[in-house]
Design a protein around this motif. Structure first.
Motif, mmCIF file in Angstrom:
data_model
loop_
_atom_site.group_PDB
_atom_site.id
_atom_site.type_symbol
_atom_site.label_atom_id
_atom_site.label_comp_id
_atom_site.label_asym_id
_atom_site.label_seq_id
_atom_site.Cartn_x
_atom_site.Cartn_y
_atom_site.Cartn_z
ATOM 1 N N ASN A 1 0.816 -1.210 0.000
ATOM 2 C CA ASN A 1 0.000 0.000 0.000
ATOM 3 C C ASN A 1 0.853 1.265 0.000
ATOM 4 O OD1 ASN A 1 -2.331 -1.523 0.009
ATOM 5 N ND2 ASN A 1 -2.578 -1.460 2.231
ATOM 6 N N LEU A 2 1.988 1.232 0.693
ATOM 7 C CA LEU A 2 2.890 2.377 0.687
ATOM 8 C C LEU A 2 3.469 2.601 -0.706
ATOM 9 C CD1 LEU A 2 4.756 1.816 4.069
ATOM 10 C CD2 LEU A 2 3.286 3.756 3.508
ATOM 11 N N SER A 3 3.791 1.512 -1.402
ATOM 12 C CA SER A 3 4.295 1.620 -2.764
ATOM 13 C C SER A 3 3.235 2.211 -3.688
ATOM 14 C CB SER A 3 4.741 0.247 -3.282
ATOM 15 O OG SER A 3 5.821 -0.258 -2.534
ATOM 16 N N ILE A 4 1.992 1.805 -3.488
ATOM 17 C CA ILE A 4 0.901 2.354 -4.288
ATOM 18 C C ILE A 4 0.743 3.851 -4.007
ATOM 19 C CG2 ILE A 4 -1.599 2.292 -4.666
ATOM 20 C CD1 ILE A 4 -1.470 -0.733 -4.129
ATOM 21 N N SER A 5 0.916 4.252 -2.750
ATOM 22 C CA SER A 5 0.831 5.675 -2.397
ATOM 23 C C SER A 5 1.892 6.481 -3.124
ATOM 24 C CB SER A 5 0.994 5.851 -0.882
ATOM 25 O OG SER A 5 -0.074 5.242 -0.184
ATOM 26 N N VAL A 6 3.085 5.910 -3.285
ATOM 27 C CA VAL A 6 4.153 6.585 -4.028
ATOM 28 C C VAL A 6 3.740 6.755 -5.486
ATOM 29 C CG1 VAL A 6 6.518 6.388 -4.867
ATOM 30 C CG2 VAL A 6 5.994 5.795 -2.497
ATOM 31 N N LEU A 7 3.188 5.703 -6.075
ATOM 32 C CA LEU A 7 2.768 5.756 -7.479
ATOM 33 C C LEU A 7 1.656 6.781 -7.702
ATOM 34 C CD1 LEU A 7 2.732 1.931 -8.244
ATOM 35 C CD2 LEU A 7 4.307 3.599 -9.229
ATOM 36 N N LEU A 8 0.813 6.981 -6.693
ATOM 37 C CA LEU A 8 -0.315 7.895 -6.830
ATOM 38 C C LEU A 8 0.018 9.326 -6.426
ATOM 39 C CD1 LEU A 8 -3.225 5.666 -5.464
ATOM 40 C CD2 LEU A 8 -2.539 6.039 -7.838
ATOM 41 N N SER A 9 1.257 9.579 -6.026
ATOM 42 C CA SER A 9 1.651 10.932 -5.638
ATOM 43 C C SER A 9 1.751 11.837 -6.863
ATOM 44 C CB SER A 9 2.979 10.894 -4.876
ATOM 45 O OG SER A 9 3.981 10.253 -5.647
#
Length: 279
Positions: free
Chosen positions: A239-247
């Motif tokens: 989920n943290l990796s997805i948050s990076v992608l969605l930044s």
């Protein structure tokens, strides 16, 4: 393993390892608190006003020690490694078992590699006005060596494999294009270096959307509770990796005719997580 020690791969042969293909390097403004959650505490995050530079590196290799494969590297942020700084990879997704195994065990001393599925779908768009060209077709393996005006979009869905189950990570929307002369000036500035050589130019950032999570089923299997903590940790890192992608994206660089030579890895610090740097 001591700092400065290197490690080689027998399956890949002796370094340097050569990778040829195309790539998109997209920089995002990532919240420092998000980046710190996936970066070892021993390393200092390079940040300003509560943000660091992260994003992703999306590559399609037509030739490599593992053959042809796709790769998505999620970059959490920039860490300080005197006398310079390096990008920190939070997650690496590849559609090659060999490349995944090599990344985990050898190439980057514990690269957070996962096997993934890259699903590509083209949507044609009629009557679109001309825009600045983008030669990303070479990277996705759908075109020739050149570019022209957009003809539609390619939706790239990336799903992480875990046994027989695939978990959606993200969807990346890219413009697709038509042909122009091979050495058109719009392909970008040709640069030749011993490490590496490529053509590079700025392009419009790709649009990234997150997955649509389905609710987990409760099977009632008591044996699954023993692994609940591990599963929660894995889900949190994902989920943290997805948050990076969605930044928020700020710039995208397109690399064509890429020839990258990777030397044997070097451990830069004895960290609680994998000691990875990407120069």
């Amino acid at each position: 393993m001591e700092v400065g020690e290197t490690k080689c791969s027998s399956g890949y042969g002796n370094p340097p390892w050569t990778f040829k293909g195309s790539a998109l390097y997209q920089l995002h403004l990532v919240k420092a608190e998000t980046a710190r959650a996936v970066i070892p505490k021993e390393l200092r995050l390079v940040e300003a006003f509560g943000y660091t530079l992260g994003g992703f590196f999306l590559a399609s290799y037509e030739d490599s020690p593992a053959g042809a494969f796709d790769e998505l590297v999620v970059i959490a942020g920039i860490v300080w490694n005197p006398p310079t700084s390096c990008a920190w990879a939070a997650r690496v997704l590849v559609n090659s078992d060999e490349a995944c195994d090599h990344g985990r065990k050898v190439e980057y001393v514990g690269l957070p590699s996962q096997v993934a599925r890259f699903t590509k779908r083209i949507t044609a768009v009629q009557g679109q006005p001309k825009r600045k060209s983008s030669s990303f077709l070479n990277m996705i393996g759908l075109g020739t060596t050149t570019t022209c005006t957009p003809k539609g979009f390619m939706d790239l869905q990336v799903s992480e494999n875990k046994g027989c189950v695939a978990t959606d990570i993200c969807n990346i929307k890219l413009a697709t294009i038509g042909p122009t002369p091979k050495f058109d000036q719009r392909m970008g500035l040709a640069i030749k270096m011993s490490l590496p050589s490529f053509r590079v130019r700025a392009v419009e950032p790709a649009k990234v959307s997150g997955p649509s999570f389905a609710p987990k089923e409760d099977t009632g299997n008591l044996h699954q509770t023993a692994n609940s903590a591990t599963e929660e940790l894995i889900d949190n890192e994902r989920n943290l990796s997805i948050s990076v992608l969605l930044s928020k994206p700020i710039i995208a660089l397109e690399f064509n005719c890429l020839k990258m030579q990777v030397e044997a890895p070097i451990v830069v610090a004895n960290c609680s997580k994998s000691s990875l740097k990407i120069s």
